[in-house]
Design a protein around this motif. Structure first.
Motif, PDB file in Angstrom:
ATOM      1  N   GLY A 163       0.799  -1.165  -0.048  1.00 34.57           N
ATOM      2  CA  GLY A 163       0.007   0.097   0.041  1.00 34.57           C
ATOM      3  C   GLY A 163       0.788   1.237   0.029  1.00 34.57           C
ATOM      4  O   GLY A 163       0.283   2.231  -0.300  1.00 34.57           O
ATOM      5  N   HIS A 202      -9.977  -6.233   6.890  1.00 30.25           N
ATOM      6  CA  HIS A 202      -8.991  -5.151   6.998  1.00 30.25           C
ATOM      7  C   HIS A 202      -8.369  -5.182   5.908  1.00 30.25           C
ATOM      8  O   HIS A 202      -7.140  -4.329   5.785  1.00 30.25           O
ATOM      9  CB  HIS A 202      -8.265  -5.429   8.240  1.00 30.25           C
ATOM     10  N   HIS A 204      -8.616  -3.835   2.788  1.00 30.99           N
ATOM     11  CA  HIS A 204      -8.432  -2.400   2.252  1.00 30.99           C
ATOM     12  C   HIS A 204      -7.461  -1.456   2.868  1.00 30.99           C
ATOM     13  O   HIS A 204      -7.127  -0.484   2.173  1.00 30.99           O
ATOM     14  CB  HIS A 204      -9.642  -1.969   1.715  1.00 30.99           C
ATOM     15  N   GLN A 205      -7.522  -1.712   4.008  1.00 31.32           N
ATOM     16  CA  GLN A 205      -6.553  -0.650   4.961  1.00 31.32           C
ATOM     17  C   GLN A 205      -5.286  -0.142   4.378  1.00 31.32           C
ATOM     18  O   GLN A 205      -5.159   1.056   4.282  1.00 31.32           O
ATOM     19  CB  GLN A 205      -6.564  -0.897   6.192  1.00 31.32           C
ATOM     20  N   PHE A 207      -3.996  -0.258   1.500  1.00 29.43           N
ATOM     21  CA  PHE A 207      -3.941   0.495   0.522  1.00 29.43           C
ATOM     22  C   PHE A 207      -4.802   1.815   0.475  1.00 29.43           C
ATOM     23  O   PHE A 207      -4.278   2.743  -0.263  1.00 29.43           O
ATOM     24  CB  PHE A 207      -4.849  -0.448  -0.747  1.00 29.43           C
ATOM     25  N   GLU A 208      -5.454   1.785   1.240  1.00 24.76           N
ATOM     26  CA  GLU A 208      -6.514   3.381   1.414  1.00 24.76           C
ATOM     27  C   GLU A 208      -5.287   3.993   2.404  1.00 24.76           C
ATOM     28  O   GLU A 208      -5.469   5.452   2.176  1.00 24.76           O
ATOM     29  CB  GLU A 208      -7.814   3.065   1.941  1.00 24.76           C
ATOM     30  N   LEU A 209      -4.834   3.693   3.229  1.00 24.30           N
ATOM     31  CA  LEU A 209      -3.922   4.561   4.150  1.00 24.30           C
ATOM     32  C   LEU A 209      -2.408   4.756   3.714  1.00 24.30           C
ATOM     33  O   LEU A 209      -1.906   5.676   4.092  1.00 24.30           O
ATOM     34  CB  LEU A 209      -3.956   3.736   5.533  1.00 24.30           C
ATOM     35  N   GLY A 210      -2.108   3.935   2.568  1.00 23.35           N
ATOM     36  CA  GLY A 210      -0.797   4.076   2.146  1.00 23.35           C
ATOM     37  C   GLY A 210       0.308   3.613   3.061  1.00 23.35           C
ATOM     38  O   GLY A 210       1.282   4.491   3.360  1.00 23.35           O
TER      39      GLY A 210
END
Length: 250
Positions: A163, A202, A204-205, A207-210
Motif C-alpha cells: 500500500g 481489514h 483494504h486498509q 492500500f487506502e492508508l498508504g
C-alpha cells in the motif's frame, strides 16, 4: 529445579500480573514437582502434549494456553488434552500477552532484533497496552528485501500488501492476530507494518492508508518468543529444552 520456583521466576520475569489478558497466564496445569526437561510450543493441542510426553518433557510452556476467559467442561477434546498432561506428569504454563510484549524474549522484540531494527519503542495498543514494537532500519531498504529476510526467518512465504512505497524504514510489529492495527501503525509514522495473519475485514486498509503490510503467519510469528524464553531458561538455570514445532500454516 523445583516446579514452583520456576513458576515464581517466570511470573516475575514475564510480569504476568501486569496484563489484562483473558488467557489466564501462568501455571494452568500442575505436573511433577521437579522439572527435568522443558518443552516450548505455540499452541495447546493434543498432538503437542503427546509429543511433549514422548520427548520426556514435564514442564511445557505455551503461548496459547487452554483457557480464554471462561470455564471449560472436562469432556471431549478438552478432556483428552488434560489426560495427556496428567499421564505425562506435565505442568502447563501459558504466557500470551506477556510473551508478546516482553522487551527481551517477546515475539515482537525478537523479530525486531532479527531485522536489525534500532531506536526501538513500544507500540501502544489501546486495549492491550505496549505489546508491539516500533523501530527503524539502519537505512531505508527495499520492501522486497525485507520480505525475503522475513521468509528466511520463518521458512514461510510472506504475504505482502503493497500500500506504500517500495522503500521502507520505520517498522511496526505486532505478532499474531494484529491485522486490525494497520491504522495504528500508520498513525505512529510506520511505512511498514509486520503482523501474523491477514483479515478480510481489514484487507483494504493498507492500500487506502498508504502503508505496506507484511503478513508472516500467525503461528510462525509466535515461534520466536517461546524459543527465546527457553534459551533464557537454559542460560539462567541450565535446564534442557526442546521446541515442539506443530505448524498450522496460518
Amino acid at each position: 529445579m523445583r516446579r514452583d520456583e520456576l513458576v515464581r521466576w517466570l511470573n516475575e520475569y514475564l510480569q504476568v500480573s501486569a496484563f489484562k489478558d483473558p488467557s489466564q497466564n501462568g501455571l494452568q496445569v500442575e505436573g511433577e514437582a521437579e522439572v527435568r526437561r522443558v518443552g516450548v510450543a505455540v499452541d495447546s493441542a493434543l498432538a503437542v502434549f503427546e509429543r511433549a510426553r514422548a520427548e520426556g518433557v514435564n514442564f511445557l510452556i505455551v503461548h496459547h494456553g487452554l483457557f480464554w476467559g471462561q470455564p471449560l467442561a472436562v469432556v471431549g477434546p478438552h478432556k483428552r488434552r488434560l489426560q495427556a498432561l496428567f499421564a505425562g506428569g506435565i505442568s502447563l504454563y501459558a504466557a500470551h500477552l506477556p510473551l508478546d510484549a516482553h522487551p527481551e524474549v517477546g515475539n515482537n522484540a525478537v523479530i525486531a532484533r532479527q531485522l536489525g531494527l534500532t531506536e526501538l519503542e513500544p507500540l501502544p495498543h489501546p486495549k492491550y497496552g505496549n505489546i508491539g514494537v516500533v523501530g527503524r532500519l539502519p537505512e531505508p531498504r527495499g520492501l522486497s528485501e525485507v520480505e525475503e529476510l522475513l521468509g528466511e526467518l520463518t521458512g514461510m512465504q510472506p504475504l505482502v500488501h503493497t500500500g506504500g512505497g517500495r522503500q521502507v524504514e520505520r517498522v511496526g510489529i505486532v505478532s499474531g492476530g494484529g491485522a486490525g492495527d494497520v491504522a495504528l501503525a500508520k498513525s505512529l509514522g510506520c511505512d511498514l507494518y509486520i503482523t501474523g495473519e491477514p483479515s478480510h475485514a481489514h484487507y483494504h486498509q493498507p492500500f487506502e492508508l498508504g502503508i505496506n503490510v507484511i503478513y508472516i503467519g500467525h503461528y510462525e510469528s509466535e515461534t520466536f518468543g517461546v524459543k527465546a524464553l527457553a534459551e533464557r531458561l537454559e542460560t539462567e538455570f541450565g535446564l534442557p529444552w526442546v521446541f515442539l514445532d506443530h505448524p498450522t500454516g496460518l
